[in-house]
Design a protein around this motif. Structure first.
Motif, mmCIF file in Angstrom:
data_model
loop_
_atom_site.group_PDB
_atom_site.id
_atom_site.type_symbol
_atom_site.label_atom_id
_atom_site.label_comp_id
_atom_site.label_asym_id
_atom_site.label_seq_id
_atom_site.Cartn_x
_atom_site.Cartn_y
_atom_site.Cartn_z
ATOM 1 N N PRO A 329 0.730 -1.167 0.168
ATOM 2 C CA PRO A 329 0.167 -0.221 0.308
ATOM 3 C C PRO A 329 1.041 1.416 0.256
ATOM 4 O O PRO A 329 0.133 2.079 -0.481
ATOM 5 N N ASP A 330 2.230 1.315 0.375
ATOM 6 C CA ASP A 330 2.749 2.703 0.524
ATOM 7 C C ASP A 330 3.971 2.217 -0.313
ATOM 8 O O ASP A 330 5.294 2.770 -0.252
ATOM 9 N N VAL A 331 4.618 1.219 -0.552
ATOM 10 C CA VAL A 331 5.772 1.271 -1.721
ATOM 11 C C VAL A 331 5.207 0.586 -3.458
ATOM 12 O O VAL A 331 4.730 0.109 -4.019
ATOM 13 N N ALA A 332 6.030 1.929 -3.671
ATOM 14 C CA ALA A 332 5.566 1.086 -5.569
ATOM 15 C C ALA A 332 7.024 0.971 -6.237
ATOM 16 O O ALA A 332 7.782 1.532 -5.430
ATOM 17 N N VAL A 333 6.790 0.455 -7.472
ATOM 18 C CA VAL A 333 8.238 -0.011 -7.941
ATOM 19 C C VAL A 333 7.932 1.371 -9.406
ATOM 20 O O VAL A 333 7.517 0.513 -10.371
ATOM 21 N N VAL A 334 9.401 2.115 -9.445
ATOM 22 C CA VAL A 334 8.353 3.411 -10.612
ATOM 23 C C VAL A 334 9.586 3.560 -11.828
ATOM 24 O O VAL A 334 11.040 3.432 -12.149
ATOM 25 N N LEU A 376 14.770 3.035 -16.665
ATOM 26 C CA LEU A 376 15.220 3.278 -15.024
ATOM 27 C C LEU A 376 14.131 2.800 -14.651
ATOM 28 O O LEU A 376 12.758 3.761 -14.273
ATOM 29 N N SER A 377 14.526 2.386 -13.089
ATOM 30 C CA SER A 377 13.756 2.223 -12.365
ATOM 31 C C SER A 377 13.364 2.602 -10.675
ATOM 32 O O SER A 377 14.608 2.826 -10.240
ATOM 33 N N PHE A 378 12.607 3.351 -10.136
ATOM 34 C CA PHE A 378 13.488 3.277 -8.627
ATOM 35 C C PHE A 378 12.564 2.390 -7.764
ATOM 36 O O PHE A 378 11.248 2.631 -7.723
ATOM 37 N N HIS A 379 12.301 2.919 -6.943
ATOM 38 C CA HIS A 379 11.753 2.102 -5.549
ATOM 39 C C HIS A 379 10.554 3.154 -4.398
ATOM 40 O O HIS A 379 11.939 3.386 -3.960
ATOM 41 N N VAL A 380 9.823 3.522 -4.400
ATOM 42 C CA VAL A 380 9.572 4.695 -3.715
ATOM 43 C C VAL A 380 8.821 4.662 -2.740
ATOM 44 O O VAL A 380 8.010 3.646 -3.636
ATOM 45 N N GLY A 429 15.874 0.117 1.032
ATOM 46 C CA GLY A 429 17.770 0.005 0.638
ATOM 47 C C GLY A 429 18.005 -0.863 -0.047
ATOM 48 O O GLY A 429 18.865 -1.210 -0.731
ATOM 49 N N ILE A 430 17.079 -1.520 -0.078
ATOM 50 C CA ILE A 430 17.406 -2.745 -1.261
ATOM 51 C C ILE A 430 17.683 -2.581 -2.828
ATOM 52 O O ILE A 430 18.272 -3.313 -3.614
ATOM 53 N N ALA A 431 17.302 -1.121 -3.159
ATOM 54 C CA ALA A 431 16.845 -1.085 -4.516
ATOM 55 C C ALA A 431 18.499 -0.890 -4.691
ATOM 56 O O ALA A 431 19.026 -1.520 -5.968
ATOM 57 N N PRO A 432 19.006 -0.220 -4.261
ATOM 58 C CA PRO A 432 20.702 0.174 -4.989
ATOM 59 C C PRO A 432 21.285 -1.166 -4.717
ATOM 60 O O PRO A 432 22.396 -1.598 -5.208
ATOM 61 N N ILE A 433 20.885 -1.831 -3.763
ATOM 62 C CA ILE A 433 22.175 -2.806 -3.096
ATOM 63 C C ILE A 433 21.773 -4.425 -4.608
ATOM 64 O O ILE A 433 22.225 -5.593 -4.817
ATOM 65 N N TYR A 462 8.847 -6.401 0.009
ATOM 66 C CA TYR A 462 8.495 -5.908 -1.001
ATOM 67 C C TYR A 462 9.033 -6.692 -2.268
ATOM 68 O O TYR A 462 9.044 -7.273 -3.412
ATOM 69 N N ASP A 463 10.435 -7.557 -1.935
ATOM 70 C CA ASP A 463 10.990 -7.648 -3.515
ATOM 71 C C ASP A 463 12.002 -8.335 -3.204
ATOM 72 O O ASP A 463 13.112 -9.132 -3.980
#
Length: 545
Positions: A329-334, A376-380, A429-433, A462-463
């Motif tokens: 509900p509060d995390v999106a991959v854009v 490009l992808s971002f985790h928000v 913080g798992i995004a850049p990892i 979530y990932d």
């Protein structure tokens, strides 16, 4: 106009929705009606406010006499005449694009940053200068032979040294006479830092009202960051190794705000005006001269970096949202498609502006290594009162156009060594990892990579499926989920439970508290500071980004 992020300016993986704000409004036509930002502004000083105006400052390349400072030391700062400070250039007039076509596949670029002048040793004697005017810079920069085609990518380098704020926590060391004077002034104003900040912005907006448009309508987010970045840089003026990269990144990043060379003297004048008022008990001619020299050096490094970057990269990129995947509900991959090739390195981050909050920028890490399709992808993660994060999670849809600043950050893989990677990612913080893992895989390395994925609950992982698929594909990769509520164990505890880590370089990404405790744990078990890498806006002053 200094951005607080770091290279030091980097994100706390942006789950904290931090960053800085800047100029460039009016380029969007949102699909949805924007919400009006809260109306908050810096306080305006009374026309009879105390405190003298410091030595006058003229913009670069502006001929004419320098106006004299008030003689009585109590007169109000006069307002600038219209047009006295330019707030934009041709880059600020780029039209927002329509749907962005897919760029041709392009291999990741790994070109080094352009060489820009290093911090020079400041003189320690002499009268106070009468102007804070950075030396002319355009004529000293020879355009590279491939300027038109060359892509700018921040240099990949070995593990960075301590940041300015980390250095600030160390025992005081002897420094140059200028550095000692600067530190004395900072110690004097520390108890009234909030008043210094308010007075600084009030001086800036009254004396140079044209600069107000470079800042967001609501100043509550930006308010402390500009002055804090200025003071941090000045305090560590002797630490060239740390400051040069920091200031170069700031200079490049501030192009997206519309910052120009002639803006820097105005900021320097108001900085010294605020310091001289609130450090009046210790302020001397010699102290003012030290601040003038320090600020002139700082601003020149930033100006040179921006000038060199202008030859090879745009101030910002437009990017169209192509997919929006709501994981929780509060995390999106854009995922976005930039309008031009966007060169970056795995582990870096960028700043993002949305159409609903003009001039409000936030930092987000890239969630993958560079891709052949250019996406490009971002985790928000949407956080309370997070204007940009909530817009990206709850409001953005495919087809919307956002803006991206330049890439920044030094949390990149050193492919010249075969050391293992110890990676700690908390929350988004798992995004850049994940991007670092993909980078190691693409280089064909079989070096061990140990990933600790921290979360409060299993719902926050979530990932995890993506990370487990990577583990199945690569025998050198190990992924461990650390769930606080289940194991009653946090990431620093897990680090101590496993190991040894003496042959590993550590990479940390997550909220500031996690980074602090993890750095302490890593040092406790013997990993030296120069092998611990992290980019955190809150911890390292930055981005601004």
């Amino acid at each position: 106009m200094l951005e607080a992020r770091h290279t030091m300016d980097a994100p706390t993986t942006t789950s904290a929705d931090n960053g800085t704000s800047g100029g460039g409004g009016g380029w969007f036509t949102p699909r949805k009606d924007p919400t009006t930002a809260p109306d908050s502004d810096a306080r305006t000083p009374d026309r009879t406010a105390e405190g003298r105006r410091p030595a006058a400052i003229r913009p670069v390349g502006r001929p004419g006499a320098v106006p004299e400072a008030p003689a009585d030391g109590t007169s109000a700062p006069p307002e600038s005449t219209p047009g006295s400070v330019s707030t934009g250039g041709p880059e600020q007039r780029r039209e927002a694009p329509g749907p962005i076509s897919t760029p041709a596949p392009q291999a990741a670029q790994h070109a080094p940053s352009p060489a820009v002048s290093s911090l020079a040793t400041a003189p320690t004697a002499g009268p106070a200068p009468t102007a804070l005017t950075p030396a002319p810079f355009a004529s000293t920069l020879a355009p590279p032979s491939t300027a038109a085609a060359e892509q700018h990518v921040p240099a990949q380098r070995p593990a960075p040294g301590p940041s300015p704020e980390e250095a600030a926590t160390a025992p005081a060391e002897e420094g140059s006479p200028d550095a000692l004077l600067i530190r004395r002034a900072m110690a004097e104003v520390a108890p009234v830092a909030d008043k210094v900040t308010s007075y600084f912005y009030a001086l800036l907006f009254v004396r140079y009202p044209d600069l107000r448009s470079l800042f967001p309508a609501a100043m509550d987010t930006q308010r402390d960051r500009l002055l804090r970045a200025l003071l941090t840089a000045a305090e560590h003026i002797d630490n060239k190794e740390v400051l040069v990269d920091y200031l170069q990144n700031l200079g490049r990043g501030h192009r997206k705000y519309g910052t120009r060379a002639e803006h820097y003297p105005a900021v320097g004048e108001c900085l010294i005006g605020a310091l001289s008022k609130y450090a009046a008990g210790v302020w001397t001619t010699e102290m003012e001269a030290a601040w003038v020299r320090a600020y002139t050096t700082i601003s020149q490094v930033m100006i040179d970096a921006a000038a060199a970057d202008e030859l090879r990269a745009p101030a910002w990129w437009y990017a169209e949202i192509v997919t929006h995947d709501l994981r929780t509900p509060d995390v999106a991959v854009v995922t976005v498609r930039p309008d031009q090739p966007y060169p970056f390195l795995a582990g870096q981050y960028t700043s993002v502006e949305t159409p609903w909050w003009p001039r409000i920028w936030r930092h987000y890490s890239f969630a993958s290594a560079p891709r052949s399709d250019g996406l490009l992808s971002f985790h928000v993660k949407a956080v309370p009162a997070g204007w940009v994060s909530n817009a990206l999670v709850h409001r953005a849809r495919p087809g919307d156009i956002i803006r991206l600043g330049p890439p920044a950050g030094s949390m990149t893989v050193d492919h010249t060594t075969d050391s293992g990677l110890l990676c700690l990612g908390g929350g988004t913080g798992i995004a850049p990892i994940k991007a670092l893992v993909e980078d190691v895989a693409e280089h064909g390395d079989r070096r061990p990579v140990e990933v600790f994925y921290g979360a409060r609950t299993d719902h926050d992982l979530y990932d995890i499926d993506t990370m487990l698929r990577l583990q199945q594909s690569h025998p050198w990769l190990s992924v461990r989920a650390i769930i606080d509520q289940q194991a009653n164990q946090q990431l620093p505890d897990a680090i101590r439970a496993y190991g040894p880590w003496n042959e590993f370089d550590a990479y940390l990404s997550g909220p500031p508290g996690m980074i602090r405790s993890s750095v302490d744990a890593l040092r406790d078990i013997g990993i030296p500071s120069d092998r611990i890498r992290h980019d955190s806006v809150e911890e390292l002053v930055a981005a601004g980004s």
